[in-house]
Write a protein that holds these residues in place. Structure first.
Motif, PDB file in Angstrom:
ATOM      1  N   ARG A   1      15.351  13.981  -8.164  1.00 52.59           N
ATOM      2  CA  ARG A   1      15.277  15.179  -9.006  1.00 52.59           C
ATOM      3  C   ARG A   1      15.864  16.389  -8.295  1.00 52.59           C
ATOM      4  O   ARG A   1      16.567  17.200  -8.896  1.00 52.59           O
ATOM      5  N   ILE A   2      15.576  16.538  -6.993  1.00 52.25           N
ATOM      6  CA  ILE A   2      16.122  17.662  -6.225  1.00 52.25           C
ATOM      7  C   ILE A   2      17.639  17.568  -6.157  1.00 52.25           C
ATOM      8  O   ILE A   2      18.350  18.561  -6.350  1.00 52.25           O
ATOM      9  N   LEU A   3      18.147  16.372  -5.881  1.00 54.13           N
ATOM     10  CA  LEU A   3      19.594  16.173  -5.805  1.00 54.13           C
ATOM     11  C   LEU A   3      20.259  16.498  -7.139  1.00 54.13           C
ATOM     12  O   LEU A   3      21.307  17.152  -7.185  1.00 54.13           O
ATOM     13  N   LYS A   4      19.644  16.087  -8.231  1.00 52.71           N
ATOM     14  CA  LYS A   4      20.185  16.346  -9.566  1.00 52.71           C
ATOM     15  C   LYS A   4      20.204  17.851  -9.857  1.00 52.71           C
ATOM     16  O   LYS A   4      21.192  18.384 -10.365  1.00 52.71           O
TER      17      LYS A   4
ATOM     18  N   LYS B   1       0.830  -1.211   0.000  1.00 51.27           N
ATOM     19  CA  LYS B   1       0.000   0.000   0.000  1.00 51.27           C
ATOM     20  C   LYS B   1       0.861   1.257   0.000  1.00 51.27           C
ATOM     21  O   LYS B   1       0.498   2.262  -0.600  1.00 51.27           O
ATOM     22  N   ARG B   2       1.995   1.214   0.668  1.00 49.84           N
ATOM     23  CA  ARG B   2       2.844   2.397   0.788  1.00 49.84           C
ATOM     24  C   ARG B   2       3.923   2.454  -0.280  1.00 49.84           C
ATOM     25  O   ARG B   2       4.601   3.470  -0.420  1.00 49.84           O
ATOM     26  N   LEU B   3       4.094   1.409  -1.048  1.00 48.18           N
ATOM     27  CA  LEU B   3       5.173   1.344  -2.028  1.00 48.18           C
ATOM     28  C   LEU B   3       5.118   2.473  -3.069  1.00 48.18           C
ATOM     29  O   LEU B   3       6.146   3.101  -3.341  1.00 48.18           O
ATOM     30  N   PRO B   4       3.962   2.803  -3.654  1.00 46.40           N
ATOM     31  CA  PRO B   4       3.933   3.908  -4.623  1.00 46.40           C
ATOM     32  C   PRO B   4       4.367   5.242  -4.015  1.00 46.40           C
ATOM     33  O   PRO B   4       5.066   6.025  -4.658  1.00 46.40           O
ATOM     34  N   ASP B   5       3.972   5.499  -2.772  1.00 48.86           N
ATOM     35  CA  ASP B   5       4.378   6.743  -2.115  1.00 48.86           C
ATOM     36  C   ASP B   5       5.882   6.776  -1.882  1.00 48.86           C
ATOM     37  O   ASP B   5       6.524   7.816  -2.043  1.00 48.86           O
ATOM     38  N   VAL B   6       6.441   5.649  -1.499  1.00 50.25           N
ATOM     39  CA  VAL B   6       7.882   5.577  -1.249  1.00 50.25           C
ATOM     40  C   VAL B   6       8.653   5.797  -2.546  1.00 50.25           C
ATOM     41  O   VAL B   6       9.632   6.550  -2.578  1.00 50.25           O
ATOM     42  N   VAL B   7       8.206   5.186  -3.616  1.00 50.80           N
ATOM     43  CA  VAL B   7       8.881   5.340  -4.907  1.00 50.80           C
ATOM     44  C   VAL B   7       8.746   6.771  -5.413  1.00 50.80           C
ATOM     45  O   VAL B   7       9.711   7.354  -5.932  1.00 50.80           O
ATOM     46  N   ARG B   8       7.577   7.387  -5.249  1.00 46.51           N
ATOM     47  CA  ARG B   8       7.360   8.769  -5.667  1.00 46.51           C
ATOM     48  C   ARG B   8       8.280   9.710  -4.883  1.00 46.51           C
ATOM     49  O   ARG B   8       8.885  10.620  -5.436  1.00 46.51           O
ATOM     50  N   SER B   9       8.377   9.487  -3.592  1.00 48.97           N
ATOM     51  CA  SER B   9       9.241  10.306  -2.744  1.00 48.97           C
ATOM     52  C   SER B   9      10.708  10.146  -3.145  1.00 48.97           C
ATOM     53  O   SER B   9      11.458  11.125  -3.175  1.00 48.97           O
ATOM     54  N   ALA B  10      11.119   8.938  -3.458  1.00 47.70           N
ATOM     55  CA  ALA B  10      12.494   8.702  -3.889  1.00 47.70           C
ATOM     56  C   ALA B  10      12.769   9.412  -5.219  1.00 47.70           C
ATOM     57  O   ALA B  10      13.852   9.961  -5.423  1.00 47.70           O
ATOM     58  N   GLY B  11      11.796   9.426  -6.111  1.00 51.24           N
ATOM     59  CA  GLY B  11      11.951  10.125  -7.386  1.00 51.24           C
ATOM     60  C   GLY B  11      12.087  11.626  -7.201  1.00 51.24           C
ATOM     61  O   GLY B  11      12.922  12.270  -7.845  1.00 51.24           O
ATOM     62  N   LYS B  12      11.276  12.208  -6.307  1.00 49.36           N
ATOM     63  CA  LYS B  12      11.375  13.638  -6.031  1.00 49.36           C
ATOM     64  C   LYS B  12      12.739  13.969  -5.437  1.00 49.36           C
ATOM     65  O   LYS B  12      13.366  14.965  -5.804  1.00 49.36           O
TER      66      LYS B  12
END
Length: 75
Positions: free
Chosen positions: A35-38, A21-32
């Motif tokens: 992008r910020i780090l980049k 249930k939380r996996l999509p949120d975790v992946v979305r947060s990791a993607g953000k």
């Protein structure tokens, strides 16, 4: 009985089922975060060196062409 690799696989499957249930949120947060780090690393790469003067582009305005109401207008 079970070996270490079987227990690790079983633990991984259980964790995936419980966290699905939380996996999509975790992946979305990791993607953000990625992008910020980049963007920040790109900004640091393009930043001027410390001590180097910052050049600001502008234009010189004579008193004749100054906007009405500005401090230099009509002085």
């Amino acid at each position: 009985m079970f070996g270490l690799s079987e227990l690790a696989l079983l633990l991984l499957v259980v964790a995936a089922v419980l966290a699905a249930k939380r996996l999509p949120d975790v992946v979305r947060s990791a993607g953000k975060s990625a992008r910020i780090l980049k963007a920040e690393s790109r900004a640091l790469k393009n930043a001027p060196a410390p001590g180097e003067p910052k050049i600001v582009q502008g234009e010189v305005v004579s008193r004749d062409t100054a906007a009405p109401g500005s401090p230099t207008a009509g002085a």
